[in-house]
Structure formats: C-alpha cells, structure tokens
Design a protein around this motif. Structure first.
Motif, PDB file in Angstrom:
ATOM      1  N   ARG A 163      32.040  38.757  35.294  1.00 17.65           N
ATOM      2  CA  ARG A 163      31.765  37.321  35.115  1.00 17.65           C
ATOM      3  C   ARG A 163      32.132  36.501  36.350  1.00 17.65           C
ATOM      4  O   ARG A 163      31.580  35.427  36.560  1.00 17.65           O
ATOM      5  CB  ARG A 163      32.562  36.776  33.913  1.00 17.65           C
ATOM      6  CG  ARG A 163      31.964  37.111  32.560  1.00 17.65           C
ATOM      7  CD  ARG A 163      32.603  36.259  31.471  1.00 17.65           C
ATOM      8  NE  ARG A 163      34.047  36.455  31.401  1.00 17.65           N
ATOM      9  CZ  ARG A 163      34.637  37.363  30.634  1.00 17.65           C
ATOM     10  NH1 ARG A 163      33.927  38.140  29.854  1.00 17.65           N
ATOM     11  NH2 ARG A 163      35.957  37.472  30.617  1.00 17.65           N
ATOM     12  N   SER A 164      33.071  37.000  37.183  1.00 17.97           N
ATOM     13  CA  SER A 164      33.645  36.180  38.252  1.00 17.97           C
ATOM     14  C   SER A 164      33.286  36.715  39.634  1.00 17.97           C
ATOM     15  O   SER A 164      33.772  37.774  40.041  1.00 17.97           O
ATOM     16  CB  SER A 164      35.163  36.133  38.078  1.00 17.97           C
ATOM     17  OG  SER A 164      35.777  35.625  39.239  1.00 17.97           O
ATOM     18  N   GLU A 165      32.461  35.973  40.377  1.00 24.42           N
ATOM     19  CA  GLU A 165      32.139  36.399  41.739  1.00 24.42           C
ATOM     20  C   GLU A 165      33.350  36.331  42.674  1.00 24.42           C
ATOM     21  O   GLU A 165      33.538  37.229  43.505  1.00 24.42           O
ATOM     22  CB  GLU A 165      30.971  35.577  42.313  1.00 24.42           C
ATOM     23  CG  GLU A 165      30.477  36.169  43.622  1.00 24.42           C
ATOM     24  CD  GLU A 165      29.157  35.572  44.085  1.00 24.42           C
ATOM     25  OE1 GLU A 165      29.050  35.343  45.304  1.00 24.42           O
ATOM     26  OE2 GLU A 165      28.261  35.345  43.259  1.00 24.42           O
ATOM     27  N   PRO A 166      34.216  35.283  42.574  1.00 23.59           N
ATOM     28  CA  PRO A 166      35.420  35.280  43.426  1.00 23.59           C
ATOM     29  C   PRO A 166      36.290  36.531  43.232  1.00 23.59           C
ATOM     30  O   PRO A 166      36.837  37.056  44.201  1.00 23.59           O
ATOM     31  CB  PRO A 166      36.175  34.022  42.960  1.00 23.59           C
ATOM     32  CG  PRO A 166      35.113  33.121  42.436  1.00 23.59           C
ATOM     33  CD  PRO A 166      34.087  34.023  41.825  1.00 23.59           C
ATOM     34  N   LEU A 167      36.363  37.030  41.992  1.00 19.49           N
ATOM     35  CA  LEU A 167      37.144  38.246  41.730  1.00 19.49           C
ATOM     36  C   LEU A 167      36.471  39.469  42.379  1.00 19.49           C
ATOM     37  O   LEU A 167      37.146  40.350  42.925  1.00 19.49           O
ATOM     38  CB  LEU A 167      37.308  38.449  40.221  1.00 19.49           C
ATOM     39  CG  LEU A 167      38.243  39.574  39.766  1.00 19.49           C
ATOM     40  CD1 LEU A 167      39.602  39.482  40.440  1.00 19.49           C
ATOM     41  CD2 LEU A 167      38.400  39.568  38.251  1.00 19.49           C
ATOM     42  N   GLN A 168      35.140  39.493  42.334  1.00 21.04           N
ATOM     43  CA  GLN A 168      34.401  40.589  42.991  1.00 21.04           C
ATOM     44  C   GLN A 168      34.677  40.577  44.494  1.00 21.04           C
ATOM     45  O   GLN A 168      34.904  41.630  45.109  1.00 21.04           O
ATOM     46  CB  GLN A 168      32.898  40.440  42.730  1.00 21.04           C
ATOM     47  CG  GLN A 168      32.510  40.624  41.269  1.00 21.04           C
ATOM     48  CD  GLN A 168      31.147  40.019  40.946  1.00 21.04           C
ATOM     49  OE1 GLN A 168      30.392  39.643  41.841  1.00 21.04           O
ATOM     50  NE2 GLN A 168      30.829  39.920  39.661  1.00 21.04           N
ATOM     51  N   MET A 169      34.665  39.379  45.087  1.00 26.65           N
ATOM     52  CA  MET A 169      34.925  39.255  46.523  1.00 26.65           C
ATOM     53  C   MET A 169      36.360  39.666  46.866  1.00 26.65           C
ATOM     54  O   MET A 169      36.617  40.255  47.910  1.00 26.65           O
ATOM     55  CB  MET A 169      34.665  37.807  46.993  1.00 26.65           C
ATOM     56  CG  MET A 169      33.192  37.464  47.058  1.00 26.65           C
ATOM     57  SD  MET A 169      32.335  38.496  48.285  1.00 26.65           S
ATOM     58  CE  MET A 169      30.635  38.323  47.782  1.00 26.65           C
ATOM     59  N   LYS A 170      37.296  39.360  45.956  1.00 25.24           N
ATOM     60  CA  LYS A 170      38.697  39.753  46.180  1.00 25.24           C
ATOM     61  C   LYS A 170      38.823  41.279  46.200  1.00 25.24           C
ATOM     62  O   LYS A 170      39.550  41.853  47.020  1.00 25.24           O
ATOM     63  CB  LYS A 170      39.588  39.159  45.084  1.00 25.24           C
ATOM     64  CG  LYS A 170      41.067  39.476  45.271  1.00 25.24           C
ATOM     65  CD  LYS A 170      41.921  38.876  44.164  1.00 25.24           C
ATOM     66  CE  LYS A 170      43.402  39.190  44.399  1.00 25.24           C
ATOM     67  NZ  LYS A 170      43.721  40.615  44.463  1.00 25.24           N
ATOM     68  N   ILE A 171      38.092  41.949  45.290  1.00 25.70           N
ATOM     69  CA  ILE A 171      38.117  43.424  45.258  1.00 25.70           C
ATOM     70  C   ILE A 171      37.571  43.991  46.576  1.00 25.70           C
ATOM     71  O   ILE A 171      38.145  44.913  47.157  1.00 25.70           O
ATOM     72  CB  ILE A 171      37.295  43.946  44.056  1.00 25.70           C
ATOM     73  CG1 ILE A 171      37.998  43.594  42.748  1.00 25.70           C
ATOM     74  CG2 ILE A 171      37.076  45.456  44.142  1.00 25.70           C
ATOM     75  CD1 ILE A 171      37.157  43.814  41.506  1.00 25.70           C
ATOM     76  N   ILE A 172      36.444  43.404  47.050  1.00 25.77           N
ATOM     77  CA  ILE A 172      35.852  43.862  48.320  1.00 25.77           C
ATOM     78  C   ILE A 172      36.869  43.703  49.451  1.00 25.77           C
ATOM     79  O   ILE A 172      37.082  44.625  50.247  1.00 25.77           O
ATOM     80  CB  ILE A 172      34.570  43.053  48.636  1.00 25.77           C
ATOM     81  CG1 ILE A 172      33.470  43.370  47.623  1.00 25.77           C
ATOM     82  CG2 ILE A 172      34.079  43.350  50.058  1.00 25.77           C
ATOM     83  CD1 ILE A 172      32.284  42.434  47.682  1.00 25.77           C
TER      84      ILE A 172
END
Length: 531
Positions: free
Chosen positions: A466-475
C-alpha cells in the motif's frame, strides 16, 4: 515476371515476385535490430547483454555454482549455456565468461576463475577444458529473488524451457562495471564506476526523484577503472556524466626513483584501462630504438604477483619530467576513453546520462520489490490457511480421528472433514497427511506461534504494497547493505586541473647563454659547457 517455361511448369502462384531493393532493405533492418537488441547492447536495468545474462543464469539456476559451491569445468558451463540458451559459437560464450572473471577487465568481477584466465599482456586464457569457474559472492546478489516471480521470462531458442529477460540484480551493474559493444550503426562504450559512489547517488535519487544530474555529480566523482591510473582533467568526465557522451583522458601512475648508481628512473605502477601492457612496452622500446624518444637507457618489465611494475631507466644527462611528458604524448601511457552510454530501454537503444541510468535501475528495483512482496504475501497466506486448518484439527482431534476411521477411502475422509468442520480441500488434505507427533502439546505451541508470525508477516506485506515510501525505504536499505558488503576505495585518482601539452614541457629547465653576432645570428649554448 515469370517466363513461359515457368508458367508451363506450374510455378505461377507459387513464386512471388519481390522488389530486390525493398527485400534487401527490410532484411538488413531486421538483422541490425536483432544485433542491437539480442547481442551487442546491454539492458539499462541489469546492465547485462544476453550472453552474460545466460551464463550467470545457467551457472546459478541450472548448475547451482553459487559462491559457496566448488568450481566446475568451464567446458561444462559453456556446453550447458550453448545447449540450453545461446546457440552460437562456443568461443563467444567462453570469451564472455573469461572477461567476467578478469580483475583488470571488470571493476567488480562476477565470476571466480580457477586456472589461466589470461593476463594484462593480452595472453589468451587456457582452453576451457583446463579451467574451472563458479560465481562470486557479489553475483549471488545479482541472482537474489529470481525464484520469487520478480522478473519476466521468455522461451529459449527451441521453446523447450524458459530463460529470464532481465536479472533482479541488487547491484547497479551498468554503472559499476560499464559495458562495450559494437552493433549495426551504433556502438556503446560505458566506463566502470565505484560501487560506493554509485549507491550513494542511487540513495540520493530514492530520497528525491526530482534531483538534477548536476547534483548527482557530488556523489559520483567520475569513472573508477579496475587498473587504477589517473584521470587527467575533469571536463570530459563531467560531459560524459551529464550528456552520456564524452572523452576521458587516462594516464598511467608513475613515480621517479633512483637506481643504486644514482641514475633516475621512471617506475610505472598502474596503466590506463584496456591498454595491453606487453604491446605498450614494445611500442616504447621501438620508439627508443628508432630514436623517436631521447634520454632512455632501457625499459624493463618487473611485474609479478604483487602487482604491476615497469621500470624505465634514464640516461645520465636526461631530465625525468621531460622524458615522462614525451612518453605521455607519444605512447599509450596516456590514452583516452571515449564514453558513449547507449543501452536498451524497453528494447530500444537510448543515449543515457548518469541520472537516466540511475532512474532505470531504481525503477527496476522498485518493480522487483513489489513483485517479490506479492509473492511472499501469497505464500504466507497459503501457509496460514493450512496452519489454521491444522489448529482446528488439533482442537477437535477426537472427532477428526473418528471421522477418518469411519471413512472407507482417503477421498471420503477428506470430504467428510470438509463438511463437518467447514474446511477447504487443501486444509483437509493437510490434516489427513498430518503425522501423529503433531498431536503433542509442543507441536500445538509451534503451530500457534507460526500462526501469529504469519499474521504479522501478512500485515507487513500488505502495508508494503500500500505504501510507496515504504517500498523506497526497502530499496534504499538493500542498497546500503550492498555498499556495506562490497564497496571499496577508489582506485583511479582524478586530477581536476589539466592543460594540453605546450612546447616547454619537452625541454629541460637549464640555464643558457644566448650569443648574438654582428650579422644577426643567434646561438644558444648551455651554461654547463663553459664549466
């Protein structure tokens, strides 16, 4: 048009007349696109050409040659790649594999080679039946998560198996290892860079997608060649990073030393990238013999396992700085690297600057992370479904045993369980296959703990999706982990201020006496001659 004989022979309708000009034009375009897309240019996402991708995929998925496994004969690897994925000459596969193992060719080699894999002198590697290879640790990261539906697949050449269209690499290979290739009507020549610098730039892009290319130059200083050396002048580097095209001037690293007899000598410890050491020494020796370079007594290659060392001993009266400038001007001790960053984006060739290359890599990683999370979520939900069924069985164990014993066949037992406890077919199958030890209190506690853990994982995976900022944090976190594991110091020094050679660089700085005669003649005499 058909002749009368051809018409009589019944060929009318079976032979299609075509315009030879159109036919040759379309055939050549098809050929050129095939070379561009399927052979010569790297993909902007994983930085690999098809032959490299096929070698790495075969070594990992087909042969299991990960970094913690023993090496296998190169002939076995090459044969496997040829038979399954790359129906071209065996030398094309072996040469590509050898280059991925050479520490002077790739900034971060992807293959560990055992045996003779060539040298900086241009020596050929040993035949593939003598050498062995396996993947390096950094290559495990290139292949990570390939089995989690993170990438697209296509049929191999004979439609008998699938091969990846791109690898889910955690390492920005296009920037850190560069690439070179000649297609039809276009070529690519990309310089390697330092992994730590590239990852810092990638993290800056993750934090701010609108970052300008100019700002990324704070992180990526310039190319970082595996052979070290010096980049002489920054203007070409800047142009290459900003536009995708430029000319980087490379110089050998040299020191001035003195021999036991007191004579000066120039010692070369690092040479420019892609320069053949043996040919360079031969060229210098030929120029000395032809008297094109003055002041050198002889040249000797003292390189060994510890590193490169070329000693150029000067004549008694020679000035080291003057001889060195002459060598830079006339020999491969100074050479240029023409940068031309052309790579495939969605199957089409584009000229890319630094920001473009980072953007395509981050978009690829974003796609991989989302697809990997979807896969993990699906697996966690499937397992939770089974665990909940097993817990129902444990809570009603007496009834379950009675129901199973009363059934004549396993299918009948399964149907009865599904009706009695509102279970799915998967849950009922898992209960029937459950071992008796699963009835102990300890196993019940394990199942309860597994259920709680799975529920936490599912909640986390849903939050990630649901969260793109969280996806970017994982990257970003994964990139920083790669930096922690594999980053090293810069090898290539950058000299920011540089000028073209001027005539004074080729003459010693000696005191002179200038004599002018009555007739207007001028003579220059070194002051030392008067002594």
């Amino acid at each position: 048009m058909l002749t009368e004989e051809e018409k009589n022979a019944g060929l009318e309708g079976r032979i299609i007349p075509v315009n030879i000009e159109q036919q040759m034009k379309s055939a050549y375009i098809d050929y050129s696109m095939s070379v561009i897309v399927s052979r010569a240019l790297p993909d902007a996402r994983d930085g690999l050409k098809p032959v490299h991708r096929r070698i790495l995929y075969d070594m990992s998925a087909e042969l299991g040659l990960y970094s913690d496994k023993p090496t296998r004969k190169s002939a076995r690897i090459v044969g496997d790649v040829l038979g399954k994925f790359h129906p071209h000459g065996d030398s094309s596969v072996y040469d590509a594999m050898v280059r991925m193992a050479q520490e002077w060719s790739l900034r971060y080699p992807l293959i560990f080679g055992q045996g003779n894999f060539g040298s900086m002198d241009g020596d050929s590697p040993a035949a593939m039946r003598y050498t062995e290879a396996r993947m390096r640790k950094i290559t495990d990261e290139v292949m990570a998560d390939i089995d989690k539906e993170t990438i697209d697949w296509t049929n191999n050449f004979d439609d008998t198996m699938k091969e990846p269209t791109v690898l889910p690499t955690k390492i920005p290979l296009l920037l850190v290892n560069g690439a070179s290739g000649i297609a039809v009507g276009m070529a690519t020549n990309m310089a390697p860079h330092n992994l730590g610098e590239v990852i810092d730039a990638c993290c800056a892009y993750v934090d701010n997608h609108d970052i300008e290319c100019e700002e990324l130059l704070q992180y990526v200083k310039g190319p970082d060649f595996p052979t070290g050396g010096i980049i002489y002048g920054y203007e070409g580097v800047r142009e290459a990073l900003m536009t995708g095209r430029g000319r980087v001037v490379m110089r050998a690293r040299t020191e001035i030393e003195h021999t036991a007899s007191g004579r000066e000598c120039i010692v070369v410890t690092e040479i420019p990238y892609m320069v053949n050491k043996a040919e360079m020494i031969k060229k210098i020796a030929d120029m000395i013999n032809d008297k094109k370079i003055e002041g050198i007594s002889y040249i000797n290659d003292e390189s060994d396992r510890q590193g490169l060392r070329i000693v150029i001993i000067l004549k008694q009266d020679a000035v080291a700085s003057v001889v060195l400038n002459t060598l830079y001007k006339n020999t491969p001790l100074q050479t240029s690297f023409p940068v031309n960053n052309i790579a495939l984006v969605h199957g089409r060739p584009y000229l890319l600057n630094l920001r473009d290359m980072i953007r395509h890599f981050i978009e690829h990683r974003h796609d991989v992370v989302v697809r990997r999370t979807r896969f993990d979520l699906q697996k966690a939900e499937e397992r939770l479904h089974i665990v909940l069924g097993l817990l129902i069985a444990q809570d009603n164990i007496d009834e379950v045993i009675h129901t199973i014993r009363a059934a004549r066949t396993p299918d009948e037992a399964k149907t009865a369980l599904m009706e009695k406890f509102c279970l799915s077919e998967l849950q009922a199958s898992a209960i029937i296959e459950m071992r008796l030890r699963a009835l102990t209190g300890l196993e019940h506690g394990k199942l309860t703990a597994e259920r709680d853990e799975l529920q936490k994982q599912i909640a986390y995976f849903n939050e990630v999706l649901r969260s793109e900022p969280l996806q970017m944090k994982i990257i970003k976190d994964e990139l920083l982990e790669m930096k922690e594991k594999y980053s090293d110091e810069r090898r290539t020094e950058i000299v920011y201020a540089s000028e073209e050679f001027n005539p004074e660089d080729f003459y010693a700085d000696d005191e002179m006496v200038i004599t002018i005669s009555h007739m207007g003649y001028i003579k220059r005499t070194p002051l030392a001659e008067y002594r």
